[in-house]
Enzyme design. Sequence first.
Site, PDB file in Angstrom:
ATOM      1  N   LYS A   1      24.731 -19.558   8.816  1.00  0.00           N
ATOM      2  CA  LYS A   1      23.737 -18.562   9.233  1.00  0.00           C
ATOM      3  C   LYS A   1      23.962 -18.200  10.706  1.00  0.00           C
ATOM      4  O   LYS A   1      24.068 -17.038  11.075  1.00  0.00           O
ATOM      5  CB  LYS A   1      22.339 -19.126   9.037  1.00  0.00           C
ATOM      6  CG  LYS A   1      21.245 -18.238   9.591  1.00  0.00           C
ATOM      7  CD  LYS A   1      19.930 -19.012   9.707  1.00  0.00           C
ATOM      8  CE  LYS A   1      18.873 -18.198  10.391  1.00  0.00           C
ATOM      9  NZ  LYS A   1      18.452 -17.036   9.603  1.00  0.00           N
TER      10      LYS A   1
ATOM     11  N   GLU B   1      -2.902 -10.780   9.428  1.00  0.00           N
ATOM     12  CA  GLU B   1      -2.207 -12.052   9.134  1.00  0.00           C
ATOM     13  C   GLU B   1      -1.473 -12.687  10.320  1.00  0.00           C
ATOM     14  O   GLU B   1      -0.412 -13.292  10.129  1.00  0.00           O
ATOM     15  CB  GLU B   1      -1.233 -11.868   7.945  1.00  0.00           C
ATOM     16  CG  GLU B   1      -1.913 -11.344   6.689  1.00  0.00           C
ATOM     17  CD  GLU B   1      -0.963 -11.172   5.488  1.00  0.00           C
ATOM     18  OE1 GLU B   1       0.104 -11.813   5.481  1.00  0.00           O
ATOM     19  OE2 GLU B   1      -1.304 -10.414   4.570  1.00  0.00           O
TER      20      GLU B   1
ATOM     21  N   ASP C   1      -2.340 -11.790  -3.564  1.00  0.00           N
ATOM     22  CA  ASP C   1      -0.944 -11.357  -3.710  1.00  0.00           C
ATOM     23  C   ASP C   1      -0.209 -12.148  -4.778  1.00  0.00           C
ATOM     24  O   ASP C   1      -0.238 -13.374  -4.776  1.00  0.00           O
ATOM     25  CB  ASP C   1      -0.197 -11.561  -2.378  1.00  0.00           C
ATOM     26  CG  ASP C   1      -0.641 -10.582  -1.306  1.00  0.00           C
ATOM     27  OD1 ASP C   1      -0.957  -9.435  -1.660  1.00  0.00           O
ATOM     28  OD2 ASP C   1      -0.661 -10.964  -0.121  1.00  0.00           O
TER      29      ASP C   1
ATOM     30  N   HIS D   1      -1.320  -7.546  -5.327  1.00  0.00           N
ATOM     31  CA  HIS D   1      -0.164  -6.792  -4.846  1.00  0.00           C
ATOM     32  C   HIS D   1       1.106  -7.416  -5.416  1.00  0.00           C
ATOM     33  O   HIS D   1       1.240  -8.634  -5.465  1.00  0.00           O
ATOM     34  CB  HIS D   1      -0.121  -6.810  -3.313  1.00  0.00           C
ATOM     35  CG  HIS D   1       1.192  -6.376  -2.768  1.00  0.00           C
ATOM     36  ND1 HIS D   1       1.597  -5.062  -2.798  1.00  0.00           N
ATOM     37  CD2 HIS D   1       2.218  -7.075  -2.224  1.00  0.00           C
ATOM     38  CE1 HIS D   1       2.811  -4.984  -2.280  1.00  0.00           C
ATOM     39  NE2 HIS D   1       3.206  -6.184  -1.933  1.00  0.00           N
TER      40      HIS D   1
ATOM     41  N   HIS E   1      10.848  -1.319   4.201  1.00  0.00           N
ATOM     42  CA  HIS E   1      12.049  -2.090   4.551  1.00  0.00           C
ATOM     43  C   HIS E   1      12.913  -1.376   5.574  1.00  0.00           C
ATOM     44  O   HIS E   1      13.800  -1.970   6.163  1.00  0.00           O
ATOM     45  CB  HIS E   1      12.870  -2.377   3.295  1.00  0.00           C
ATOM     46  CG  HIS E   1      12.105  -3.179   2.293  1.00  0.00           C
ATOM     47  ND1 HIS E   1      11.468  -2.597   1.222  1.00  0.00           N
ATOM     48  CD2 HIS E   1      11.828  -4.496   2.212  1.00  0.00           C
ATOM     49  CE1 HIS E   1      10.856  -3.529   0.520  1.00  0.00           C
ATOM     50  NE2 HIS E   1      11.047  -4.688   1.111  1.00  0.00           N
TER      51      HIS E   1
END
Length: 752
Positions: free
Chosen positions: A19, A482, A597, A639, A692
Amino acid sequence: MKRTLITGFPRIGEKRELKKALESYWSKKISIEEFEKICYELRKKNWLYQRDNGIDFISCNDFSLYDNMLDTIVMLNAIPKRFRKIDNKYEQYFGMARGYKESPAMEMTKWFNTNYHYIVPELSKDMDFKLDSSKIMSEYNEATILEIYPKINIIGPITFLGLSKTHNGESSFEYFDRIMPVYENLVRKLSELDKEVHLQIEESIFVKNPDDQKLELLRIAYNKLASVSDNVKIIVTTYFEHSVEATSILADLPIWGIGLDFVYGNKNIEALELLKDKDIKLIAGLIDGRNIWINDFRKTLSTLNKINNQIEKDRIIISSSCSLLHLPYSIENEPYSKIKKWLSFSCEKVKEIYLISQIFHSDKLSENDIILKNEKLIKEKGISTILKNEKVIKKIKNITNIKREGNYLERLSIQENMLDLPEIPTTTIGSFPQTKELRNLRKDYKKSIISKEEYEDGIKKYIDYCIKFQEEVNVNVLVHGEPERNDMVEYFGEMLEGFHFTKRAWVQSYGSRCVKPPIIFGDVDRLKPMTVKWIKYAQSKTNKIVKGMLTGPVTILNWSFVRNDKPRHDVAKQIAVALSDEINDLQLAGTKIIQVDEAAFKEGYPLRKENITDYEKWAVENFKLAVSTAEKGTQIHTHMCYSDFNDIIKTIEKMDADVITIENARSGNEILKIFKEVGYKNKIGPGVYDIHSPRIPSIEEIEEQIRLYLEIFPKKQIWINPDCGLKTRKWHEVQKALNNMVKAVEKIKTNR
Ligand code: GLN
Ligand code: ZN
């Protein structure tokens, strides 16, 4: 005699080296040579680890710079046109994965029922399929220099095609004849490497109720591939479920071995009859490659004995049930915890495979220390008090009411009176931009660098900002943003009893992205309200309605490693009960709308058709149980972030949420048609723009979207919102986009 094998090993590295290397390379902090050096070291370390811990068939080509499907695309030269002109190999490869200049990235989707994402091949007539074996050859050579002669992993032709998409509605299997010569070429090329080369070909598509066409292609493919050269020993591997149909074909072909999953494919035992007296090795997937618990040796040995009733001992090779890619690296990296002794990650699974093989092949069963020690641990776990919570067990037993009161229409009329919302209400999905300051605030609090007061002040300021912002933009139903949540599952898991959070148990999700799934080890209990304080605070700052925000039981379950001593639906039920208490408390605190959700609802779907009804039944039941405490007047939203509802629409309907918000922006009004077809009555908020992308949608564009929606559903059934949460966006993007969204709705309403 070679007796042990692993299907594949994680490549991300013990400390997520891959990564970090990828990110450094992409941001030009390291050169390609430095990058490749890190990758080589990772491969080398993996090989040596397998060798030193008793694995006979060590894997190569399980490594990938991004994804193995993408590697297969390169191997077959199935490069989509828009990337063909890129000269630099690395730029082309990463371009396909991440986009290159104006060319959008290839689509990515989940690998079977895992949380790993692969790049979806795009097939087209103009492709010039030809072999590029450079990656395989170079990795194989690297290994031989270390005096390791590995088994080579590839994805098989039928699975490759089965997971591909085409442009003009043609079946991807029309490309079968065009890619087969490339596979044959590969086998020919590999035959020159050594007198004996093992080639593991993954055909996992066959665990999904294969039709006759696929089975026929399987016969053709492996007849061909197995007769190219005697030097190449072909192993056909499936995992995650049984593959009895495929086995019945493969049993009569001249392949060297067949890999079957006996952990998630119980029915594979029945397939063994077909392999009786055949000259085919059985790669027995016995060590769980998908979950993190230590193996129960007695149980495995008993399965092995059943296998041994049909298959001679010297034909059995002990293996992992699938690639260990889906597990974290090693428990060595975890600090002490009460459950650590019961955990087994990739490195430990390798050792378990070796031990099982030692015991099984040496016949010294009863006197074995290892077994006794393992038995003791398993027993201890079985009776451990940290797994059990009598209060929860009793509570669950007494649950009778698992549904909310009132049918939809009844609820609707009460809600309409109470909520007093305008026509076509606007809202967002929950999160607002997660800024660096916010992440630091949470981190500093966790490390006790700042006090609780300082932390809470920071959170409040952020909420203040979100509320003010939403009032200015003029959306109808607000959210608190959130800010206190790092992750939609982790946040709840940390507040619930029965969850364990690891420090470094990362699993690759795609490319450079890793996730650290929580471990549900014990009975789930909610000791105190989890979200009420923040929602209440946010509500105190505005006269508009603030939505409560929870993650649903099925999603929490599907994004965790789950205990193996209870059925999954029982665990989901415990989570549902905890959430139902939360909903009750939110309601008591005055929350009028609560969103639950279910982002990962679809991920839990079984691979075999025959198991779907059962999953749907308990998944819906537990969602309904979670919201069962909501009064008729409390509006429940849910959702879901995907756009393929074709096969699950009936189930969505059964969930009976008052409002469902879905991802839709890239699909016109096709999805709404699916809802329409089944006569969907409840309200729907189809996303009007793609969150996105940093691109800001114009008012006209959104207006156009909404008009499309209104062709299908009347105004009174529609909500307007973005596709998903906004946490990955920047504030300035969110501001413009939401402004345009609200303006577009106004224009529609005034018909300007
Ligand atoms: N409420 C969550 C958010 O907005 C939903 C995220 C999701 O569906 N993945 O971030
Ligand atoms: Zn979403």
